[in-house]
Enzyme design. Sequence first.
Site, short mmCIF file in Angstrom:
data_model
loop_
_atom_site.label_atom_id
_atom_site.label_comp_id
_atom_site.label_asym_id
_atom_site.label_seq_id
_atom_site.Cartn_x
_atom_site.Cartn_y
_atom_site.Cartn_z
N SER A 90 0.82 -1.22 0.00
CA SER A 90 0.00 0.00 0.00
C SER A 90 0.85 1.27 0.00
O SER A 90 2.02 1.26 0.40
CB SER A 90 -0.92 0.03 1.22
OG SER A 90 -1.66 -1.15 1.30
N1 SAH Z 1 -0.66 -5.17 3.74
C1 SAH Z 1 0.15 -5.52 2.60
C2 SAH Z 1 -0.49 -5.19 1.27
C3 SAH Z 1 -1.68 -6.03 1.02
S1 SAH Z 1 -2.19 -6.29 -0.65
C4 SAH Z 1 1.53 -4.93 2.70
O1 SAH Z 1 1.84 -4.22 3.67
O2 SAH Z 1 2.34 -5.21 1.81
C5 SAH Z 1 -3.60 -7.30 -0.25
C6 SAH Z 1 -3.27 -8.73 0.10
O3 SAH Z 1 -4.47 -9.35 0.55
C7 SAH Z 1 -2.80 -9.54 -1.09
O4 SAH Z 1 -1.53 -10.06 -0.83
C8 SAH Z 1 -3.85 -10.65 -1.22
O5 SAH Z 1 -3.33 -11.90 -1.63
C9 SAH Z 1 -4.41 -10.71 0.18
N2 SAH Z 1 -5.76 -11.29 0.34
C10 SAH Z 1 -6.82 -11.22 -0.49
N3 SAH Z 1 -7.88 -11.89 0.04
C11 SAH Z 1 -7.48 -12.38 1.25
C12 SAH Z 1 -8.11 -13.14 2.30
N4 SAH Z 1 -9.38 -13.54 2.19
N5 SAH Z 1 -7.39 -13.44 3.39
C13 SAH Z 1 -6.10 -13.06 3.50
N6 SAH Z 1 -5.44 -12.34 2.56
C14 SAH Z 1 -6.13 -12.00 1.45
#
Ligand code: SAH
Length: 226
Positions: free
Chosen positions: A73
Site C-alpha cells: 500500500s
Molecule cells: N498489507 C500488505 C499489502 C496487502 S495487498 C503490505 O503491507 O504489503 C492485499 C493482500 O491481501 C494480497 O496479498 C492478497 O493476496 C491478500 N488477500 C486477499 N484476500 C485475502 C483473504 N481472504 N485473506 C487473507 N489475505 C487476502
Amino acid sequence: MVDFGVRGVKLRSMLGLEMDREKLIEHLRHEIDDKRVLDAMARVRRELFVPSLSRRFAYEDRPLPIGEDQTISQPFIVALMTQALVLTGTEKVLELGTGSGYQAAILAELARQVITVERLQKLTQTARRTLKRLGYTNIEVHLATRTLGWPAEAPYDAIMVTAAAPRIPRELLEQLIIGGRLVIPVGSRWEQDLLQVIRRQDRITVKNLTHCRFVPLIGEEAWSEE
Ligand code: SAH
C-alpha cells in the site's frame, strides 16, 4: 573523483534511501497527527519489503507491485489506517492481507502482538522470511483458510483489512472485542471508502476516512477469484 568501489555504491544508495525516508515522513506529517505512527514509519525500512528493482522508489508516496498481482500500500494509506486503530502498545491486532509484511511490521512496532493472514502461499513465505530476518518476534504469519480472519486467536482489540471488501464482513466483527476498531476499505472491486468501524455493545459506529483503491479481498464473504 573518488572511487567508492562496489561497497561504496551500496553505502551511498543506502544513505540516499535514508534521506528519502526522512523526506517521506516530513510529507506525511502534514496529514497524520499521531507521532507514534510517524515514528514507527521512520523506523521500518520499506525498501526491504519490495522487490530489489523497486527499491529506489520505496519512499515515493505510492503503492508498488510485490508480485503475484498484488501491491504494497501507499505509505500515506498505511499511516492513516494505522492511526485509525488507535494503538497504545498493549493490543492484540489482526491484519488480513499480509502481502509484503510491511504493514504488519508497522503494527508490530505499536502493538503487543500481531496476527497476520495471507491467502497466497508465496507471499506468506516471503513475508515470514523478511519479518524473521528483521527480528520481529511478536508477529505470526498464517496462510488463510476459507474462514475470513483468524478465529483461533480471537478476540482482537483491533483488526485491519488491507484488501477491498464489498461490505463489512460479519465474521470479522465477531472476532473483535466490544470497543474494538476495524479499519477496512469497502466498495466495489475498483474503488472504495476507507472505513473505521467501532464495535459497540449492540451496534457499530462507522466513520469514512477517505476514498481509496485496494486489490480485492477474496473469499466467500468477499469477492470471488477471477
Ligand atoms: N498489507 C500488505 C499489502 C496487502 S495487498 C503490505 O503491507 O504489503 C492485499 C493482500 O491481501 C494480497 O496479498 C492478497 O493476496 C491478500 N488477500 C486477499 N484476500 C485475502 C483473504 N481472504 N485473506 C487473507 N489475505 C487476502
